[in-house]
Each structure stands twice: as structure tokens, then as C-alpha cells.
Write a protein that holds these residues in place. Sequence first.
Motif, mmCIF file in Angstrom:
data_model
loop_
_atom_site.group_PDB
_atom_site.id
_atom_site.type_symbol
_atom_site.label_atom_id
_atom_site.label_comp_id
_atom_site.label_asym_id
_atom_site.label_seq_id
_atom_site.Cartn_x
_atom_site.Cartn_y
_atom_site.Cartn_z
ATOM 1 N N ASP A 1 4.046 4.186 -11.444
ATOM 2 C CA ASP A 1 4.883 4.076 -10.252
ATOM 3 C C ASP A 1 4.162 4.643 -9.025
ATOM 4 O OD1 ASP A 1 7.414 3.546 -8.854
ATOM 5 O OD2 ASP A 1 7.584 5.741 -8.777
ATOM 6 N N LEU A 2 3.546 5.800 -9.179
ATOM 7 C CA LEU A 2 2.815 6.406 -8.057
ATOM 8 C C LEU A 2 1.655 5.515 -7.608
ATOM 9 C CD1 LEU A 2 2.718 10.138 -9.241
ATOM 10 C CD2 LEU A 2 3.975 9.235 -7.271
ATOM 11 N N GLU A 3 0.922 4.952 -8.583
ATOM 12 C CA GLU A 3 -0.207 4.086 -8.247
ATOM 13 C C GLU A 3 0.269 2.811 -7.552
ATOM 14 O OE1 GLU A 3 -2.094 3.944 -12.122
ATOM 15 O OE2 GLU A 3 -3.554 5.462 -11.504
ATOM 16 N N ALA A 4 1.422 2.281 -7.975
ATOM 17 C CA ALA A 4 1.985 1.097 -7.314
ATOM 18 C C ALA A 4 2.399 1.434 -5.881
ATOM 19 C CB ALA A 4 3.177 0.573 -8.106
ATOM 20 N N GLN A 5 2.996 2.599 -5.683
ATOM 21 C CA GLN A 5 3.384 3.028 -4.340
ATOM 22 C C GLN A 5 2.156 3.155 -3.443
ATOM 23 O OE1 GLN A 5 5.926 6.530 -4.128
ATOM 24 N NE2 GLN A 5 6.902 5.982 -6.051
ATOM 25 N N LEU A 6 1.087 3.743 -3.993
ATOM 26 C CA LEU A 6 -0.145 3.920 -3.225
ATOM 27 C C LEU A 6 -0.751 2.568 -2.865
ATOM 28 C CD1 LEU A 6 -2.301 5.779 -2.012
ATOM 29 C CD2 LEU A 6 -3.423 5.786 -4.254
ATOM 30 N N ALA A 7 -0.806 1.645 -3.827
ATOM 31 C CA ALA A 7 -1.356 0.312 -3.567
ATOM 32 C C ALA A 7 -0.547 -0.401 -2.486
ATOM 33 C CB ALA A 7 -1.380 -0.502 -4.854
ATOM 34 N N ALA A 8 0.778 -0.303 -2.554
ATOM 35 C CA ALA A 8 1.626 -0.948 -1.551
ATOM 36 C C ALA A 8 1.406 -0.328 -0.175
ATOM 37 C CB ALA A 8 3.094 -0.832 -1.954
ATOM 38 N N LEU A 9 1.273 0.988 -0.151
ATOM 39 C CA LEU A 9 1.064 1.681 1.115
ATOM 40 C C LEU A 9 -0.292 1.319 1.715
ATOM 41 C CD1 LEU A 9 2.441 3.709 2.993
ATOM 42 C CD2 LEU A 9 1.340 5.536 1.709
ATOM 43 N N GLN A 10 -1.312 1.233 0.871
ATOM 44 C CA GLN A 10 -2.646 0.899 1.362
ATOM 45 C C GLN A 10 -2.740 -0.573 1.769
ATOM 46 O OE1 GLN A 10 -4.908 2.389 -2.017
ATOM 47 N NE2 GLN A 10 -5.485 4.215 -0.870
ATOM 48 N N ALA A 11 -1.921 -1.438 1.181
ATOM 49 C CA ALA A 11 -1.945 -2.861 1.515
ATOM 50 C C ALA A 11 -1.197 -3.166 2.804
ATOM 51 C CB ALA A 11 -1.339 -3.673 0.367
ATOM 52 N N SER A 12 -0.262 -2.309 3.169
ATOM 53 C CA SER A 12 0.509 -2.554 4.391
ATOM 54 C C SER A 12 -0.324 -2.170 5.604
ATOM 55 C CB SER A 12 1.815 -1.755 4.371
ATOM 56 O OG SER A 12 1.555 -0.382 4.444
ATOM 57 N N PRO A 13 -0.154 -2.936 6.700
ATOM 58 C CA PRO A 13 -0.917 -2.606 7.910
ATOM 59 C C PRO A 13 -0.469 -1.253 8.449
ATOM 60 C CG PRO A 13 0.669 -4.347 8.349
ATOM 61 C CD PRO A 13 0.724 -4.049 6.873
ATOM 62 N N SER A 14 -1.430 -0.449 8.854
ATOM 63 C CA SER A 14 -1.073 0.872 9.372
ATOM 64 C C SER A 14 -0.513 0.713 10.786
ATOM 65 C CB SER A 14 -2.269 1.815 9.361
ATOM 66 O OG SER A 14 -3.392 1.188 9.919
ATOM 67 N N PRO A 15 0.552 1.460 11.057
ATOM 68 C CA PRO A 15 1.171 1.349 12.380
ATOM 69 C C PRO A 15 0.241 1.871 13.464
ATOM 70 C CG PRO A 15 2.181 3.128 11.140
ATOM 71 C CD PRO A 15 1.200 2.418 10.235
ATOM 72 N N SER A 16 0.324 1.258 14.621
ATOM 73 C CA SER A 16 -0.503 1.736 15.726
ATOM 74 C C SER A 16 0.059 3.053 16.235
ATOM 75 C CB SER A 16 -0.549 0.699 16.851
ATOM 76 O OG SER A 16 0.768 0.418 17.262
ATOM 77 N N PRO A 17 -0.826 3.937 16.686
ATOM 78 C CA PRO A 17 -0.345 5.245 17.145
ATOM 79 C C PRO A 17 0.610 5.100 18.331
ATOM 80 C CG PRO A 17 -2.769 5.131 17.148
ATOM 81 C CD PRO A 17 -2.234 3.783 16.791
ATOM 82 N N THR A 18 1.628 5.922 18.299
ATOM 83 C CA THR A 18 2.606 5.918 19.384
ATOM 84 C C THR A 18 2.165 6.963 20.404
ATOM 85 O OG1 THR A 18 4.305 5.443 17.761
ATOM 86 C CG2 THR A 18 5.049 6.201 19.933
ATOM 87 N N PRO A 19 2.068 6.545 21.671
ATOM 88 C CA PRO A 19 1.648 7.521 22.691
ATOM 89 C C PRO A 19 2.674 8.654 22.836
ATOM 90 C CG PRO A 19 2.211 5.403 23.698
ATOM 91 C CD PRO A 19 2.337 5.254 22.224
ATOM 92 N N ALA A 20 2.165 9.842 23.051
ATOM 93 C CA ALA A 20 3.052 10.997 23.223
ATOM 94 C C ALA A 20 3.802 10.880 24.532
ATOM 95 C CB ALA A 20 2.229 12.291 23.197
#
Length: 174
Positions: free
Chosen positions: A154-173
Motif C-alpha cells: 500500500d505504501l509503495e502504491a501511494q508513493l508511485a501514485a504520488l511520484q506519477a502525479s504532476p507536482s504543483p507549481s509553487p504558490t507565491p507567498a
Amino acid sequence: MKDLRKYLIGAMAGAVLATAVSAGAASIVPIGKKIDSTYKVTVDGSPLPNQAIVVEGKSYIPTTDVGTATGMKVQFINKSEGIRMTSQEPVAPSVEPGQSSSVPVNPVMVLQVNITKTKNLIMATQALLAELTDPTEKARVQKDLDEQKAKLADLEAQLAALQASPSPSPTPAP
């Protein structure tokens, strides 16, 4: 007492193998047994406070020290169940509603830490299982092992899904 000792040996052997700990020993002397040698125990380059011992060719390391050094919770349950080592879930810093955290939580790193801890626990449980002779105890430990393997998947599946999703662009402060 023999089952407790086997459980300890298995759990400790797994922890040693999983964390690249140099063989070591505790300050407990089995009654009627001669300590052949003692060794310093290190975990990730940090020495443990107690040494390991070797008795009749078997290494005994301090369970609490190894568990603490590897981020595991160590509990003495009772004489029949012995000592239980479980991985602890990382706790995200608490933040009051409406406030932002000054400590960023990296979900990938949290999952990677949990995966490593679960793998260490699986190795310790497998070592314990190999030492057990009582069928009832073996069945209980096998059930624990199956649960640990399911958690790892389950943890490895969560990690794979997280790594496959595009990372959100940083939100300006603000």
C-alpha cells in the motif's frame, strides 16, 4: 522464556541486517552461559549506548537501543508474547487553523521513511519466523508478516501514485 529469546534474536537480527548495524551486544548475561565477546553497535554511524554480546556463536543486541535508533516503538507485552517492535508513523507538525506551517512536510519523503521502516520490520519478522518452532506462534507471526507486506504494498502504491502525479507549481507567498 525460550520463545521470548527466539523472538528477541529474530527481531534484533532483522534490525541489524536492515539498518547496516555492526554486530553488537547487551549487558544482559544469559544465566549459565559464557559471553564469548562483546561488540560496539552503530546505527547509521551513531554508536548505541550498550554493547552487543556473543554467546555460543549467537549475537544478542539491545532491543530497545536498536528500536529507538531505527525509529521503532519497542514494547514488552508479557512473557508469552515477548517484545514487540513496530514502526511509528511520522507525525506532521501541528498547525493551528488559519496558520501556515514553517516546516514543510514532503509527502514523498514521509512515504519513503515509512517504506524503509516497514521493510526493516518485515526483515525482523522474517528472521523471527525462521527461528520459531511452535505452530501456533508461527501462525501468529506469519499473520503479522502478511499484514506488514500488505502495508508495504500500500505504501509503495501511494508513493508511485504520488511520484506519477504532476507536482504543483509553487504558490507565491502573499
